[in-house]
Design a protein around this motif. Sequence first.
Motif, PDB file in Angstrom:
ATOM      1  N   GLU A 145     -13.849  31.265 -22.360  1.00  0.00           N
ATOM      2  CA  GLU A 145     -15.049  30.442 -22.313  1.00  0.00           C
ATOM      3  C   GLU A 145     -14.742  29.131 -21.584  1.00  0.00           C
ATOM      4  O   GLU A 145     -13.649  28.573 -21.737  1.00  0.00           O
ATOM      5  N   GLU A 159     -15.519  26.149 -22.167  1.00  0.00           N
ATOM      6  CA  GLU A 159     -15.175  25.028 -23.045  1.00  0.00           C
ATOM      7  C   GLU A 159     -13.740  25.108 -23.586  1.00  0.00           C
ATOM      8  O   GLU A 159     -13.209  24.110 -24.077  1.00  0.00           O
ATOM      9  N   LYS A 204     -14.385  33.289 -17.766  1.00  0.00           N
ATOM     10  CA  LYS A 204     -15.697  33.935 -17.771  1.00  0.00           C
ATOM     11  C   LYS A 204     -16.597  33.268 -16.730  1.00  0.00           C
ATOM     12  O   LYS A 204     -16.618  32.048 -16.596  1.00  0.00           O
TER      13      LYS A 204
END
Length: 371
Positions: free
Chosen positions: A333, A335, A324
């Motif tokens: 994501e 993380e 993303k």
Amino acid sequence: MYSAEEDPHASRIHLKKASGWKNVPDSHSEPLEATLDLGSEELKVELYILVVNSQGKGYDRVLISTERDAGKPIEVLSLGEWTDWVRLRFKGKSSEVGTVRLKLLELSKDASRLRIYCSQIMPTTGWTYPEQIAAELVEQVGPFLQRIGYIQQGRIYGAWAGHRTMMEELEYQHDWFARAAVYLMGNYDWDLLFLQSHAPDYIFDNLIKEAEPLTTSDRERSERYLELIDRTYEIVDRAIGRIAERADEDTLVVVVSDHGVIGFHSTRHVDDVISEILEKEGLLFYRSRAVQPGTKPKFGREEINWSRTKAAFFDSIYIYLNLKGREPDGVVEPEEYEGLRDRIIEALRSYKDPRLGTCPFSLILKSEDAK
């Protein structure tokens, strides 16, 4: 390739009763004829073939000519024989001279099976700099052959014409390389001579899966293929030796490969294996299942559902994360990026080929570790 039978690799030969020929040789069966269209839609030439039964034991000779006159043949071929190299003028949108030779691959006694191989058609000019050297090499050394053993016509380009034919052309090509190099070294001032042989790439692409003892389906075939690989290196080595003999003590001779090759340590193609692993991990999704997993969507073979896909596999060695903020339809994501990479590496390392029981991946690296 030309064939009297339907063959996806060949242009169809339509045999019929011969008519309108001059100087027809004696034949114990009705002579048969057909035409061969050589070249392309833009530039082509028509050859004529006459099939005869010379010994009374079935059809056994194929006469090839530029006209319907058996007294003026290019060659009369028996099974397995080549014509000499012939220069032909190909006509169409323009006119160009090309060199070619043909080989009789198959001829059944009733002529129901007839296959003729056509070598790559090479122009006599346009492939050297300075321009005039091409014609000079053709005259002094012989016709140039860029590709070996490939079927040049038909619906599938690039299929192999058979290992015997491939090796015969490989022998010719590398003999030509050596003679051309020696000629140029002896007739021109030079500082650098560079020669590229594609032979190992050809042979490994064609044979490695069945040559590799670990993955072959036939042990005898593996031994035959390994012998062909050895013979290929002997052919290349012989050409290098003939060129190196002309080097004096001030000349540096370097032999280098642009890449290596290993056997297939899997009974399935790596594209299929990796795509299947990613799918089972719930990381790769398709809108459709067309032809071949692991191929680029832009080629039209697969359509990846990017709204659900977290990882996709391209170009045989790369796995991309659909991050993303970086990719147009990114869903990963930032993380979870590192954890996802570790998860994929572990899944690849854990995979075992269903028949061999071994992992086909010898090295799996993150992008920064591969630099």
